[in-house]
Scaffold this motif. Structure first.
Motif, PDB file in Angstrom:
ATOM      1  N   THR A 191     147.378 107.933  -4.885  1.00  0.00           N
ATOM      2  CA  THR A 191     145.964 108.171  -4.600  1.00  0.00           C
ATOM      3  C   THR A 191     145.604 107.475  -3.300  1.00  0.00           C
ATOM      4  O   THR A 191     145.793 106.269  -3.160  1.00  0.00           O
ATOM      5  N   GLU A 197     135.285 106.695   1.784  1.00  0.00           N
ATOM      6  CA  GLU A 197     135.361 105.739   0.678  1.00  0.00           C
ATOM      7  C   GLU A 197     135.632 104.322   1.192  1.00  0.00           C
ATOM      8  O   GLU A 197     135.070 103.347   0.677  1.00  0.00           O
ATOM      9  N   ASN A 311     136.285  95.652  -7.883  1.00  0.00           N
ATOM     10  CA  ASN A 311     135.606  96.430  -8.924  1.00  0.00           C
ATOM     11  C   ASN A 311     134.086  96.427  -8.707  1.00  0.00           C
ATOM     12  O   ASN A 311     133.417  97.448  -8.929  1.00  0.00           O
ATOM     13  N   LYS A 314     133.367  98.857  -5.832  1.00  0.00           N
ATOM     14  CA  LYS A 314     133.516 100.250  -6.283  1.00  0.00           C
ATOM     15  C   LYS A 314     132.290 100.695  -7.070  1.00  0.00           C
ATOM     16  O   LYS A 314     131.784 101.805  -6.882  1.00  0.00           O
ATOM     17  N   LYS A 315     131.810  99.821  -7.936  1.00  0.00           N
ATOM     18  CA  LYS A 315     130.644 100.162  -8.755  1.00  0.00           C
ATOM     19  C   LYS A 315     129.408 100.341  -7.888  1.00  0.00           C
ATOM     20  O   LYS A 315     128.647 101.307  -8.047  1.00  0.00           O
ATOM     21  N   THR A 316     129.204  99.432  -6.940  1.00  0.00           N
ATOM     22  CA  THR A 316     128.043  99.517  -6.053  1.00  0.00           C
ATOM     23  C   THR A 316     128.112 100.767  -5.177  1.00  0.00           C
ATOM     24  O   THR A 316     127.094 101.429  -4.925  1.00  0.00           O
ATOM     25  N   GLY A 318     129.565 103.509  -5.931  1.00  0.00           N
ATOM     26  CA  GLY A 318     129.550 104.728  -6.740  1.00  0.00           C
ATOM     27  C   GLY A 318     130.856 105.495  -6.690  1.00  0.00           C
ATOM     28  O   GLY A 318     130.874 106.728  -6.815  1.00  0.00           O
ATOM     29  N   ILE A 319     131.970 104.777  -6.526  1.00  0.00           N
ATOM     30  CA  ILE A 319     133.290 105.423  -6.470  1.00  0.00           C
ATOM     31  C   ILE A 319     133.894 105.424  -7.864  1.00  0.00           C
ATOM     32  O   ILE A 319     134.133 104.370  -8.451  1.00  0.00           O
ATOM     33  N   SER A 320     134.135 106.619  -8.403  1.00  0.00           N
ATOM     34  CA  SER A 320     134.677 106.746  -9.761  1.00  0.00           C
ATOM     35  C   SER A 320     136.176 107.026  -9.776  1.00  0.00           C
ATOM     36  O   SER A 320     136.810 106.925 -10.830  1.00  0.00           O
ATOM     37  N   ARG A 321     136.721 107.398  -8.632  1.00  0.00           N
ATOM     38  CA  ARG A 321     138.169 107.678  -8.601  1.00  0.00           C
ATOM     39  C   ARG A 321     138.967 106.418  -8.916  1.00  0.00           C
ATOM     40  O   ARG A 321     138.520 105.302  -8.663  1.00  0.00           O
ATOM     41  N   ARG A 322     140.196 106.599  -9.427  1.00  0.00           N
ATOM     42  CA  ARG A 322     141.033 105.462  -9.818  1.00  0.00           C
ATOM     43  C   ARG A 322     141.712 104.869  -8.582  1.00  0.00           C
ATOM     44  O   ARG A 322     142.920 104.972  -8.392  1.00  0.00           O
TER      45      ARG A 322
END
Length: 381
Positions: A191, A197, A311, A314-316, A318-322
């Motif tokens: 990935t 991103e 983490n 990523k949350k802030t 708004g990234i949901s991909r792994r």
């Protein structure tokens, strides 16, 4: 072996051994079956080899074995015998202590592989009893217990390093991996974060996280190498020298992976990375040795520091991909290869042990390379 076959065995110099044919043909001197030889090795153990097409080739092999045995000092022969009698578990432990070039993380990884996959099956087996059949049975046992291919390959590679070391030291007389088909792990498609991103993560993250993101995505640094961010490593305006890493659990300085103490590698440093390091130093300063990243309680970052901040960013964002922080290294490789930079250079900059690792992981990032080569060759014609 029949009595008739035994009588055809030819005795040579005392202690040299014998050669013969393991067949029931009435005229063995003219039949097409191969010759075999029997002898005792330097440790006194009886050995047998076959597949010799003529008496002379069998005799030549016996002569070579005899000369090697005569030239092996008794003390050395006794040492080989002692190594052969050791149990695998004990030998693996002493082998690991001799791997002084292993970083602390590598030692932990090897111990984990040994304890989870190898030792439960092979710990009590004597070193001199390992054959290709034993190795194949070990692979089959992992398959029967549904061990993943990645874990199978790690266990096989670890076992191979240990047994080949024992063979080199004389504890095993024959190659226990001869003809063995190793398990092959094919990495899943990696990935790779997009440029958007990466920018979103940098905007959402702390100043320290931005430094890590820039070093990993822009210079190909590993996690621990990024924790060791240091202004002194900027050896030129466009070159960053990677000399060490911060061990991610103990927060201590350690040598680079696959490198000896004092060895380093250099990577191209984009302008954005240079500006990122200088900006952090201006806003937060450095310690007395030039290191940038530290926490309130420690002089260096650790894996837990990065995991928490990654983490949260990523949350802030708004990234949901792994995506993991290590995905940034994949971005570095893909960016290089997309710009036509040779994979040999990419492997060196990323610190891979050999180019096969780089090629196996990133081969799919070089699309239409054959077609592109054909067009270039055609232009030359």
């Amino acid at each position: 072996m029949s009595q008739e076959t035994c009588t055809l065995a030819t005795q040579l110099i005392r202690g040299m051994g014998s050669f013969f044919k393991n067949c029931a043909c009435s005229r063995q001197s003219r039949c097409s079956h191969p010759y075999a030889i029997r002898y005792r090795d330097a440790t006194g153990r009886q050995r047998e080899e076959t597949g010799f097409t003529t008496q002379q080739t069998a005799l030549d092999r016996l002569t070579k074995v005899y000369d090697e045995k005569r030239n092996t000092p008794r003390q050395q022969a006794d040492l080989k015998h002692e190594i052969g009698k050791q149990r695998f578990g004990a030998y693996a432990s002493t082998w690991l202590t001799r791997q002084r070039h292993y970083a602390a993380g590598s030692v932990r990884s090897v111990n984990q592989v040994l304890n989870s996959q190898v030792l439960p099956v092979l710990e009590s087996r004597r070193i001199n009893t390992f054959t290709s059949t034993v190795v194949e049975d070990f692979i089959m046992s992992m398959e029967e217990h549904s061990v993943g291919l990645a874990a199978q390959q790690n266990a096989f590679d670890t076992l191979k390093k240990i047994l080949l070391d024992a063979r080199r030291r004389g504890g095993i007389s024959e190659d226990p991996f001869d003809g063995v088909v190793p398990p092959e792990y094919i990495p899943r498609k990696i990935t790779i974060p997009t440029v958007d991103e990466i920018h979103a993560l940098k905007a959402a993250g702390s100043d320290g996280l931005r430094v890590v993101i820039d070093l990993m995505s822009g210079c190909g640094c590993r996690n621990g190498e990024s924790y060791a961010a240091n202004l002194e490593r900027m050896v030129a305006d466009d070159v960053y020298r990677i000399t060490e890493q911060i061990e991610g659990k103990t927060r201590t300085r350690a040598r680079l992976k696959h490198r000896k103490v004092g060895e380093f590698r250099e990577s191209p440093m984009p302008l954005t990375v240079r500006e990122s390091l200088l900006r952090y130093a201006k806003d937060h300063g450095t310690d007395t040795r030039g290191y940038l990243l530290r926490t309130q309680r420690s002089a260096h970052w650790a894996h837990t520091t990065l995991e928490y901040q990654w983490n949260a960013a990523k949350k802030t964002a708004g990234i949901s991909r792994r995506l993991t922080a290590y995905s940034l290294r994949h971005f570095f490789a893909s960016n290089c290869l997309a710009k036509g930079i040779p994979v040999t250079d990419v492997a060196e900059w990323m610190g891979h042990k050999n180019i096969n690792m780089t090629f196996k992981i990133y081969r799919h990032l070089m699309p239409a390379s054959i077609g592109r080569a054909a067009r270039l060759l055609n232009d030359g014609l």
